[in-house]
Write an enzyme that holds these catalytic residues in place. Structure first.
Site, short mmCIF file in Angstrom:
data_model
loop_
_atom_site.label_atom_id
_atom_site.label_comp_id
_atom_site.label_asym_id
_atom_site.label_seq_id
_atom_site.Cartn_x
_atom_site.Cartn_y
_atom_site.Cartn_z
N LYS A 83 -22.40 -19.33 -23.30
CA LYS A 83 -21.46 -19.65 -24.38
C LYS A 83 -21.11 -21.13 -24.31
O LYS A 83 -20.66 -21.62 -23.27
CB LYS A 83 -20.19 -18.82 -24.15
C1 E4P Z 1 -14.73 -14.02 -28.05
O1 E4P Z 1 -15.78 -14.46 -27.72
C2 E4P Z 1 -13.48 -14.78 -28.04
O2 E4P Z 1 -13.31 -15.39 -26.82
C3 E4P Z 1 -12.33 -13.88 -28.35
O3 E4P Z 1 -12.70 -12.93 -29.34
C4 E4P Z 1 -11.06 -14.59 -28.68
O4 E4P Z 1 -10.10 -13.65 -29.08
P1 E4P Z 1 -8.53 -14.01 -29.15
O5 E4P Z 1 -8.34 -14.97 -30.26
O6 E4P Z 1 -7.86 -12.69 -29.43
O7 E4P Z 1 -8.17 -14.60 -27.82
#
Ligand code: E4P
Length: 220
Positions: A83
């Protein structure tokens, strides 16, 4: 739409995997920090529980550092997807890692223009954050719809991973929009099961059955 769990918690992952509906996992540095286990170790454990793409985020912010971390993360397990954030360095790293055959999830995407950059850089998937846009009073789901349409217009192979999904309605709307993947906290996956008529219907079926066969032997 594939279902990914947005958690680094092993107990939640075990429960979701047991239901047979979890296709992969996304983590981020905040989720890993909550578990208080170093990223490499936790990600290895996650890969033993869920057989599918597992996103492991780099924490370096410069190109060279992201390349180094990305390669190291990818070497942890064949299911790892690296990522990278949607920054200039992140897009550059995505482009380089993708050329090496490493799958990249470009994260922290908030606009269709950013999603175009991720696709151009050869990302395996892009993660637009629905809930965080909603938090600002914007319509996060519209960004998912726009990206799906743009990718489809040009046949980009980059998958749309709807992230920051906060409710069952978000999951359904992401599926309606055509997102390839939806990543959700365990709580949201669990909530998808709930409907009062399911519980009431089951209670009634069991009551009727018990009444008819009470004391009538095996009841088969
Ligand atoms: C996924 O890859 C993200 O890190 C995640 O969905 C973020 O979610 P949040 O905005 O609820 O922290």
């Amino acid at each position: 739409m594939k279902f990914f769990l947005d958690t680094a918690n092993l107990e939640e992952l075990r429960k979701g995997a047991a239901w047979g509906v979890v296709d992969g996992v996304t983590t981020n540095p905040s989720l890993i920090a909550k578990e208080a286990v170093p990223m490499a170790e936790q990600v290895r454990r996650i890969c033993e529980i869920v057989d599918g793409p597992v996103s492991a985020e780099v924490v370096a912010t410069d190109y060279e550092g992201m390349l180094r971390e990305g390669r190291a993360n990818a070497a942890l397990h064949p299911n790892i997807v690296v990522k990278c954030p949607l920054t200039r360095a992140g897009i550059q790293a995505c482009s380089a890692l993708s050329k090496e055959g490493i799958r990249v999830n470009v994260t922290l995407c908030f606009s269709p223009g950013q999603a175009l950059l991720a696709a151009k850089a050869g990302a395996w998937c892009v993660s637009p954050f629905v809930g965080r846009l909603d938090d600002l009073g914007l319509e996060g789901m519209q960004v998912i719809r726009d990206i799906c349409r743009i990718y489809s217009n040009y046949g980009f192979p980059t998958r749309v991973l709807a992230a920051s999904l906060r409710s069952p309605l978000h999951v359904v709307q992401a599926a309606e929009a055509g997102a390839h993947i939806g990543t959700m906290p365990f709580k949201v996956l669990d909530q998808l099961f709930n409907h009062p008529l399911t519980g009431q219907g089951l209670d009634q079926f069991l009551k009727d059955y018990a009444k008819a066969f009470q004391g009538a032997g095996s009841g088969s």
